[in-house]
Design an enzyme around this catalytic site. Structure first.
Site, PDB file in Angstrom:
ATOM      1  N   HIS A   1       0.832  -1.208   0.000  1.00 38.91           N
ATOM      2  CA  HIS A   1       0.000   0.000   0.000  1.00 38.91           C
ATOM      3  C   HIS A   1       0.864   1.253   0.000  1.00 38.91           C
ATOM      4  O   HIS A   1       0.557   2.243  -0.661  1.00 38.91           O
ATOM      5  CB  HIS A   1      -0.904   0.027   1.248  1.00 38.91           C
ATOM      6  CG  HIS A   1      -2.009  -0.975   1.184  1.00 38.91           C
ATOM      7  ND1 HIS A   1      -3.334  -0.614   1.072  1.00 38.91           N
ATOM      8  CD2 HIS A   1      -1.997  -2.327   1.190  1.00 38.91           C
ATOM      9  CE1 HIS A   1      -4.086  -1.704   1.023  1.00 38.91           C
ATOM     10  NE2 HIS A   1      -3.290  -2.763   1.103  1.00 38.91           N
TER      11      HIS A   1
ATOM     12  N   ASP B   1      -5.372   6.012   2.317  1.00 37.96           N
ATOM     13  CA  ASP B   1      -5.610   4.592   2.058  1.00 37.96           C
ATOM     14  C   ASP B   1      -7.015   4.220   2.548  1.00 37.96           C
ATOM     15  O   ASP B   1      -7.506   4.774   3.530  1.00 37.96           O
ATOM     16  CB  ASP B   1      -4.573   3.748   2.802  1.00 37.96           C
ATOM     17  CG  ASP B   1      -4.545   2.322   2.282  1.00 37.96           C
ATOM     18  OD1 ASP B   1      -3.612   2.011   1.528  1.00 37.96           O
ATOM     19  OD2 ASP B   1      -5.463   1.527   2.611  1.00 37.96           O
TER      20      ASP B   1
END
Ligand code: UDP
Length: 479
Positions: free
Chosen positions: A23, A120
């Site tokens: 990520h 995120d």
């Protein structure tokens, strides 16, 4: 308001990455993309994670660190990333600790107004904060849009109370039958996160439109009413061998060593094996893999966990995962990398013939950019969807036949993929037959499209320009 009326001054953007390489690496690449276009970006992260990012700091890219509550969760000091742990319990602790970052991050966001927050999807609370501060929010989930469409479809067509989901994904441009069914825990985790991201101003996708396909982009926008911005492959921001070697973490092997080894090999002759940043296989599974690779006769680069082959590993320990004499017999044929490998550098070398991959989205899109065909072996998260995009939808890979879908890579696997299945899949791509040649040709063509997408005038380049214009327009509206 017309484009000419827009305030052309640089935007201010705050990025909030989730502490896992899969990520964090692409979201930080995205932050760098914005700063390379002249905008002011701040990456909000924690001290250990910041260490890998200092090299990018400039007057347009700064870091803001907040303390990671490792001790509070019983983690050793400095353990702030999923790549730094190797058990399910500790990975839960890292996740829990990341969720506790809300307070200090919220405080920073309140004191430092921005034109946009890019967070995120593991931080759904950013929605409330951004709404309160009247700041547009963009979400990054690290998936392909193909996988996002598949997940929405799975969740819509399977009631939550079901114990087991179907493996058929309905209502997509293609009829997809997965090789396994998603675990309920994964569905329970991702469903609400995907729902919250629909409340944002859009998702940023580390992919290029041609790989997800216009049909999937239209399907997503039609079924969700939400916008997806394809601005990848973002790994193209790393241009030099040095940048590629330092991406994410410092590699355990130098660019020079890797390149001189690969330079000694013929084009398309090397099999690259890497299962991402968090997956762990049992010794038994690694042993099967070693036997298959050796039997296939291919040259190979094999990335194994750092603890494998550590200096004090006894012969007895080693023989649990590596057949006796393997290294000696393969001294010319193979390179074993114990720890972090310079993946983007390796994939970009002409000697690469195929990538045996867990289909993590970053690895997938990096292989596509390099025009390298894949042997798919999905393990966890959304990787079983990616496998189908690679093998069936785009025809740029073959499947190994994995059928065990874990929630996270640390889980002890119940099934072992046997050496025969692995060898068979490797030979299908590396033996150079008709099928392999067609797959290789399609992979090359997509690679060209990927590289063109990020150049001036390419689809991702234009999408980033449109996204920047949209954020400027939103800034104007808020004045
Ligand atoms: N990666 C790397 N070297 C390694 C292992 C991983 O550079 O030895 C990078 C890889 O290039 C990719 C990321 O780490 O950018 C892994 O992300 P992916 O989505 O493929 O898998 P995950 O680690 O999230 O399962």
């Amino acid at each position: 308001m017309g484009a000419l009326d827009l305030d052309e001054g640089p935007l201010t953007l705050h990025f909030i990455p989730y502490p896992s390489p899969g990520h964090m690496i692409p979201l930080c690449d995205i932050a760098r993309l914005f700063s390379s276009r002249g905008h002011h970006v701040t990456i909000i992260t924690t001290p250990s994670n910041a260490q890998t990012l200092h090299k990018f700091v400039s007057h347009r890219l700064r870091l803001h660190t907040v303390n990671f509550p490792s001790r509070q969760l019983g983690l050793p000091e400095g353990v702030e990333n999923l790549a730094a742990v190797n058990s399910v319990e500790d990975s839960d602790r890292v996740h829990e600790a990341a969720m506790l970052l809300r307070g200090p991050i919220e405080c920073f966001l309140e004191r430092n107004p921005a034109d946009c927050i890019v967070a995120d999807f593991f931080f759904p609370w950013v929605h409330d904060v951004a709404t309160k501060l009247r700041i547009p929010r963009l979400v990054f989930n690290g998936f392909s849009l193909f996988a996002v469409c598949a997940m929405h479809s799975m969740y819509a067509n399977n009631p939550m109370h079901l114990d087991a989901y179907s493996n058929v994904v309905r209502d997509l441009p293609h009829r997809i039958t997965l090789n396994a069914t998603p675990p309920k825990v994964l569905v329970d985790l991702t469903k609400p996160l995907l729902e919250t991201e629909l409340k944002s101003h859009g998702i940023i996708v580390n992919n290029f439109a041609e790989l997800d396909g216009e049909d999937y982009i239209q399907h997503y926008e039609k079924t969700t009413g939400h916008k997806a911005w394809h601005i990848g492959p973002v790994s193209h921001i790393c241009r030099t061998a040095e940048e590629k070697t330092e991406r994410g973490q410092e590699s355990v092997v130098s660019a020079h060593k890797c390149l001189s080894w690969l330079n000694s090999k013929r084009a398309n002759s090397v099999l690259y094996i890497c299962f991402g940043s968090i997956n762990q296989f049992s010794d038994k599974q690694l042993y099967e893999m070693a036997c298959a690779v050796e039997a296939s006769g291919c040259d190979f680069v094999w990335v194994v966990p750092e603890k494998k082959g550590k200096e004090n590993e006894s012969e007895e320990e080693k023989e649990k995962w590596l057949p006796r004499g393997f290294e000696k017999r393969n001294v010319m044929k193979g390179m074993i990398i114990r720890g972090w490998a310079p993946q983007v550098l390796i994939l970009g070398h002409v000697a690469l013939g195929a990538f045996l991959t867990h289909c993590g989205w970053n690895s997938t899109v990096e292989a596509v950019s390099a025009g390298v065909p894949m042997i798919t072996w999905p393990v966890h998260d959304e990787q079983f969807y990616n496998e189908k995009l690679i093998s069936e939808v785009r025809g740029i890979g073959v499947e190994v036949g994995a059928e065990e879908w874990d929630v996270i890579g640390f889980v002890e696997k119940k099934k072992v993929v046997g050496r025969e299945s692995i060898e068979k899949a490797v030979r299908r791509l590396m033996d150079g037959g008709d099928e392999a040649q067609q797959i290789r040709r399609r992979a090359r063509e997509l690679g060209k499209k990927a590289r063109a997408a990020v150049e001036e005038g390419g689809s991702s380049h234009k999408n980033l320009t449109s996204l920047i214009d949209e954020l400027k327009r939103l800034r104007e509206c808020r004045k």
